[in-house]
Design an enzyme around this catalytic site. Structure first.
Site, PDB file in Angstrom:
ATOM      1  N   ILE A 131       0.815  -1.022   0.019  1.00 36.55           N
ATOM      2  CA  ILE A 131      -0.035   0.151  -0.012  1.00 36.55           C
ATOM      3  C   ILE A 131       0.944   1.256   0.090  1.00 36.55           C
ATOM      4  O   ILE A 131       1.393   1.470   1.019  1.00 36.55           O
ATOM      5  CB  ILE A 131      -0.725  -0.093   1.000  1.00 36.55           C
ATOM      6  CG1 ILE A 131      -1.732  -1.226   1.235  1.00 36.55           C
ATOM      7  CG2 ILE A 131      -1.769   1.278   1.069  1.00 36.55           C
ATOM      8  CD1 ILE A 131      -2.796  -1.465   2.236  1.00 36.55           C
ATOM      9  N   PRO A 132       1.117   1.714  -1.227  1.00 32.91           N
ATOM     10  CA  PRO A 132       2.336   2.697  -1.200  1.00 32.91           C
ATOM     11  C   PRO A 132       2.179   4.043  -0.768  1.00 32.91           C
ATOM     12  O   PRO A 132       2.094   4.955  -1.430  1.00 32.91           O
ATOM     13  CB  PRO A 132       2.604   2.779  -2.714  1.00 32.91           C
ATOM     14  CG  PRO A 132       0.951   2.446  -3.299  1.00 32.91           C
ATOM     15  CD  PRO A 132       0.463   1.414  -2.223  1.00 32.91           C
ATOM     16  N   CYS A 133       2.103   4.042   0.592  1.00 31.87           N
ATOM     17  CA  CYS A 133       2.174   5.411   1.145  1.00 31.87           C
ATOM     18  C   CYS A 133       3.370   6.397   0.761  1.00 31.87           C
ATOM     19  O   CYS A 133       3.013   7.602   0.913  1.00 31.87           O
ATOM     20  CB  CYS A 133       1.858   5.454   2.638  1.00 31.87           C
ATOM     21  SG  CYS A 133       2.987   4.211   3.347  1.00 31.87           S
ATOM     22  N   HIS A 134       4.475   5.877   0.384  1.00 35.48           N
ATOM     23  CA  HIS A 134       5.605   6.404   0.183  1.00 35.48           C
ATOM     24  C   HIS A 134       5.256   7.430  -1.149  1.00 35.48           C
ATOM     25  O   HIS A 134       6.149   8.306  -1.410  1.00 35.48           O
ATOM     26  CB  HIS A 134       6.759   5.379  -0.273  1.00 35.48           C
ATOM     27  CG  HIS A 134       6.756   4.624  -1.224  1.00 35.48           C
ATOM     28  ND1 HIS A 134       6.003   3.442  -1.172  1.00 35.48           N
ATOM     29  CD2 HIS A 134       7.082   4.508  -2.376  1.00 35.48           C
ATOM     30  CE1 HIS A 134       6.138   2.809  -2.009  1.00 35.48           C
ATOM     31  NE2 HIS A 134       6.627   3.583  -3.208  1.00 35.48           N
TER      32      HIS A 134
END
Length: 173
Positions: A131-134
């Protein structure tokens, strides 16, 4: 409602280029992927119980860090509020190698005034990378907040940008 302890059926550790990561699953899907620095102090490597799902996740992470994987095929069970889950679903729609602002995500989920709440949900994401919060940055392009530190966020964004730049045909993304 299950407690966090009941949700963790198996736990495995992965030594990544950004440090040791802890992976947890509930028997059906991945529930967490985070740096071991966030483990409770009494938790050690002795609690490791691998599974086919955790091993497959490690294999896909290996490919991701090698620049060979742009999307993951791992089932996920993120634990959070309905609002947080809407934010996390929007994060999963951000294409590999691209970024969006907190305002973009707030607009995407139909709550354009909820930028701060989106930031809070982003911070509560326990399934990093998948879950690419970056991929969420400040409206001005700054690398704001990341639970693993700005250096790790910068590393992940550069990893993806370098791979996208090296792709011969962008249409394959």
């Amino acid at each position: 409602m299950k407690t966090e302890e009941q949700m963790v059926r198996n736990r495995m550790y992965y030594d990544s280029p950004m440090g040791m990561l802890c992976l947890e699953e509930d028997g059906e899907a991945l529930t967490a992927l985070y740096p071991t620095a966030y483990l409770p102090p009494d938790t050690g490597r002795s609690d490791e119980r691998s599974s086919e799902l955790l091993q497959r996740t490690c294999d896909e992470l290996q490919e991701y860090f090698a620049g060979k994987k742009m999307a993951f095929d791992i089932p996920l069970h993120p634990q959070g509020t309905e609002f947080q889950k809407r934010v996390w679903n929007a994060l999963r729609e951000i294409p590999y190698g691209e970024t969006r602002s907190y305002a973009d995500i707030a607009g995407r989920i139909g709550q354009p005034q909820a930028c701060r709440a989106v930031g809070g949900a982003n911070h509560k994401n326990r399934i990093l990378i998948l879950i690419p919060c970056h991929r969420v940055i400040g409206k001005n392009g700054s690398l704001t907040g990341f639970g693993c530190g700005i250096e790790a966020k910068d590393y992940l964004l550069k990893l993806e940008a370098d791979h996208v730049a090296g792709c011969r045909y962008r249409s394959h993304l």
